[in-house]
Write an enzyme that holds these catalytic residues in place. Structure first.
Site, short mmCIF file in Angstrom:
data_model
loop_
_atom_site.label_atom_id
_atom_site.label_comp_id
_atom_site.label_asym_id
_atom_site.label_seq_id
_atom_site.Cartn_x
_atom_site.Cartn_y
_atom_site.Cartn_z
N ASP A 1 -3.55 -5.54 -17.61
CA ASP A 1 -2.87 -4.25 -17.68
C ASP A 1 -3.16 -3.53 -19.00
O ASP A 1 -2.28 -2.89 -19.59
CB ASP A 1 -1.36 -4.42 -17.45
CG ASP A 1 -1.08 -4.93 -16.05
OD1 ASP A 1 -1.69 -4.42 -15.10
OD2 ASP A 1 -0.25 -5.84 -15.90
N HIS B 1 0.96 0.61 -13.14
CA HIS B 1 1.77 -0.56 -13.48
C HIS B 1 3.24 -0.14 -13.58
O HIS B 1 3.54 0.89 -14.18
CB HIS B 1 1.30 -1.13 -14.82
CG HIS B 1 2.02 -2.39 -15.19
ND1 HIS B 1 1.78 -3.60 -14.55
CD2 HIS B 1 2.99 -2.62 -16.10
CE1 HIS B 1 2.58 -4.52 -15.07
NE2 HIS B 1 3.33 -3.96 -16.01
N GLY C 1 0.77 -1.24 0.00
CA GLY C 1 0.00 0.00 0.00
C GLY C 1 0.80 1.28 0.00
O GLY C 1 0.34 2.30 0.52
N SER C 2 1.98 1.29 -0.64
CA SER C 2 2.74 2.55 -0.68
C SER C 2 2.06 3.55 -1.62
O SER C 2 2.07 4.76 -1.36
CB SER C 2 4.20 2.32 -1.07
OG SER C 2 4.31 1.97 -2.41
N ASN C 3 1.46 3.07 -2.71
CA ASN C 3 0.70 3.99 -3.56
C ASN C 3 -0.52 4.53 -2.82
O ASN C 3 -0.84 5.71 -2.92
CB ASN C 3 0.27 3.30 -4.86
CG ASN C 3 1.38 3.30 -5.89
OD1 ASN C 3 1.69 4.33 -6.48
ND2 ASN C 3 2.01 2.15 -6.08
N ARG D 1 -15.13 -15.10 -10.19
CA ARG D 1 -14.54 -13.75 -10.21
C ARG D 1 -15.63 -12.70 -10.35
O ARG D 1 -15.57 -11.63 -9.74
CB ARG D 1 -13.59 -13.61 -11.40
CG ARG D 1 -12.30 -14.34 -11.22
CD ARG D 1 -11.29 -13.99 -12.29
NE ARG D 1 -10.10 -14.79 -12.08
CZ ARG D 1 -9.14 -14.53 -11.21
NH1 ARG D 1 -9.20 -13.46 -10.47
NH2 ARG D 1 -8.11 -15.34 -11.07
N ASN E 1 -5.47 2.05 -13.12
CA ASN E 1 -4.49 1.11 -12.57
C ASN E 1 -3.11 1.71 -12.73
O ASN E 1 -2.87 2.48 -13.66
CB ASN E 1 -4.55 -0.22 -13.33
CG ASN E 1 -3.55 -1.23 -12.82
OD1 ASN E 1 -3.37 -1.40 -11.61
ND2 ASN E 1 -2.86 -1.92 -13.72
C1 GRF Z 1 3.30 -1.22 -7.52
O1 GRF Z 1 4.56 -1.41 -8.10
C2 GRF Z 1 2.23 -1.11 -8.58
O2 GRF Z 1 2.67 -0.47 -9.74
C3 GRF Z 1 1.91 -2.54 -8.87
O3 GRF Z 1 1.96 -3.17 -7.60
C4 GRF Z 1 2.85 -2.45 -6.75
C5 GRF Z 1 2.07 -2.09 -5.52
O4 GRF Z 1 2.85 -1.46 -4.56
N1 GRF Z 1 0.64 -2.68 -9.54
P1 GRF Z 1 2.16 -0.76 -3.30
O5 GRF Z 1 1.26 -1.82 -2.67
O6 GRF Z 1 1.37 0.41 -3.79
O7 GRF Z 1 3.29 -0.37 -2.41
#
Ligand code: GRF
Length: 224
Positions: free
Chosen positions: A148, A112, A15-17, A68, A110
């Site tokens: 993606d 990526h 969850g860093s994003n 799903r 999303n």
């Molecule tokens: C990121 O590299 C994102 O691009 C990919 O999964 C990773 C998730 O990282 N889809 P975080 O959980 O947001 O740290």
């Protein structure tokens, strides 16, 4: 002044994003608030980040759903309860189906860690290194059916060096993931994104918001 849009964020892990979106929504970098964070994994660290910031969280266990599609319908139901305008996949490690995409068409993004359409799927940074590319990066795109896939909103380009390892490259890309996701969200919030077939047209008129400073100040690395 644009109105605050309501975000739903789907996660599976670290969850860093998510953290970067939380911080930006709190400090005004984006005109958006997080309505709910949903995880398909009960031990996702992102859930801790959300709770620490008093954000509603929900775990939906895929094992409790026959298909799903059924899982995705449950996600949609919960997002609708929270009046989510824009859905962000942020390290969500599941393939999503039309049951989720259709109700949120052009309202799901999303992120990526590669320059799509190169290296979709898992281990994008490893794939990039194995192919010996000189540049990789990250991409935010609208989500369509297919791994993606979908119209590209913004990309950041990161040079790859001879000494790069998967970890060093991933770390460098991640720094830019955190920047471009915010820009994509703010562009959406201001109604600047128009999908035309495979392409996203970005209305760049009078961009003044502080989140855009990387686009104008650093055009080589980040481009919308
Ligand atoms: C990121 O590299 C994102 O691009 C990919 O999964 C990773 C998730 O990282 N889809 P975080 O959980 O947001 O740290």
């Amino acid at each position: 002044m644009s109105k605050k849009i309501r975000l739903g964020v789907l996660i599976s892990g670290r969850g860093s994003n998510l953290q970067s979106i939380i911080d930006a929504s709190k400090n005004g970098m984006i005109d958006a608030e997080i309505a709910i964070v949903i995880s398909d994994k009960k031990d996702a660290y992102g859930l801790v980040r959300a709770k620490d910031n008093n954000i509603t969280t929900l775990i939906i266990n895929p094992k409790e759903y026959k298909s799903r599609e059924d899982f995705d319908k449950k996600v949609v139901e919960e997002l609708n309860k929270c009046n989510v305008d824009l859905l962000l996949l942020a390290g969500f490690m599941r393939i999503v189906t039309s049951a989720l995409i259709e109700p949120f068409r052009n309202r799901i993004m999303n992120i990526h860690p590669a320059l799509l359409p190169s290296f979709p799927g898992l281990d994008a940074q490893k794939q990039a290194l194995e192919h010996g590319v000189r540049f990789s990066g990250c991409t935010v795109h609208f989500v369509e059916e297919g791994m993606d896939e979908g119209p590209i909103i913004i990309q950041a380009v990161i040079p790859v060096t001879d000494n790069d390892t998967i970890d060093s490259l991933s770390e460098r890309i991640l720094k830019y993931e955190h920047k471009i996701y915010l820009i994509a969200v703010q562009l959406f919030t201001e109604g600047r994104l128009k999908v035309e077939g495979r392409r996203v047209k970005v209305n760049k008129d009078g961009m003044k918001h502080t989140v855009y400073k990387d686009i104008t100040g650093d055009t080589v690395l980040i481009n919308v």
